[in-house]
Design a protein around this motif. Structure first.
Motif, PDB file in Angstrom:
ATOM      1  N   PHE A 119      -7.426   3.357  -2.894  1.00 16.09           N
ATOM      2  CA  PHE A 119      -6.418   2.122  -2.753  1.00 16.09           C
ATOM      3  C   PHE A 119      -5.246   2.817  -3.812  1.00 16.09           C
ATOM      4  N   LEU A 162      -1.863   1.204  -4.730  1.00 15.64           N
ATOM      5  CA  LEU A 162      -1.264  -0.240  -4.696  1.00 15.64           C
ATOM      6  C   LEU A 162       0.181  -0.096  -5.285  1.00 15.64           C
ATOM      7  N   GLY A 165       3.965  -3.217   2.984  1.00 15.60           N
ATOM      8  CA  GLY A 165       3.134  -4.310   2.663  1.00 15.60           C
ATOM      9  C   GLY A 165       3.860  -5.651   2.908  1.00 15.60           C
ATOM     10  N   TYR A 171       0.825  -1.277   0.134  1.00 13.96           N
ATOM     11  CA  TYR A 171       0.048   0.128  -0.077  1.00 13.96           C
ATOM     12  C   TYR A 171       0.914   1.169  -0.034  1.00 13.96           C
TER      13      TYR A 171
END
Length: 229
Positions: A56, A58, A223, A41
């Motif tokens: 989000f 990513l 992450g 993230y």
């Protein structure tokens, strides 16, 4: 017949010892974690007051790292690799062009005025790690702490907006820093490993500013990373 049995027994013993020695030799040269796949993230650091993230953001990461043990036990190593990374950042900075065809940066204060606003980057990466682990040649479940440095070169980038102003997309923004670098940390046991990347330089070049503030933002990625082989 007795002589034949003795010869067969001797040959089996000889090749058995040789095979065992070969296995030991291979085991004594084992390496760990040479392939990696990760998902993160993505955050923005050093944000101006009115800059915010939404949705989000990513990152996807994969690559190969050559594991080079530096002690006899082989639980300490240097890792040097090559990888690929794709990252998106959903936020409220509009990237558009002015009448004189220069890029301008402004804050979108009304979140209801747009449905999409993000920039994305595709990077080739060179990770360098110092690796500590509790592994052995026959153990696949072990603790690891890998710290390091990662240098990246931007292959491509995109800025996309969709909202009240229509659809805006750019792929030729010269204000992105082509070279980016930062520190990394991976900590975990067996399959599950927490991964952190903190960029030491800005996403944009020094001459990029908002109307009321500087835009010296950097990338922070948190992450999971999975090591194979």
């Amino acid at each position: 017949m007795r002589l034949l049995l003795v010869i067969v027994f001797f040959l089996f013993g000889f090749f058995g010892v040789g095979q065992e020695q070969q296995i030991k030799d291979v085991d004594s040269l084992y390496k760990e974690d040479q392939l990696y796949v990760g998902i993160t993230y993505n955050f923005l650091g050093n944000k101006p007051k009115r800059l915010s993230q939404n949705g989000f953001s990513l990152g996807f990461h994969l690559g190969f790292i050559k594991d080079m043990p530096i002690n006899k036990r082989r639980n300490l190593a240097i890792g040097l690799g090559l990888g690929y990374s794709a990252n998106s950042f959903n936020q409220n900075v509009l990237i558009d062009k002015s009448d004189n065809n220069r890029f301008v940066y402004s804050i979108l204060d009304d979140p209801n005025a747009y449905t999409k606003n993000k920039f994305s980057m595709h990077l080739v990466e060179v990770p360098l790690e110092f690796r500590w682990r509790t592994s052995t040649s026959i153990s696949y479940n072990f603790w690891r702490i890998y710290t390091g440095f990662k240098a990246s070169y931007m292959l491509a980038h995109t800025s996309k907006y969709r909202g009240d102003l229509g659809s805006i997309k750019y792929t030729d923004i010269g204000d992105f820093n082509k070279f980016q670098y930062g520190v990394t940390l991976s900590v975990g046991y067996n399959t599950w490993n927490i991964h952190l990347y903190y960029a030491l330089n800005s996403i944009f070049s020094d001459n990029v500013n908002l109307v009321e503030d500087s835009l010296n933002i950097n990338a922070i990625k948190i992450g999971l990373i999975f090591y194979l082989l």
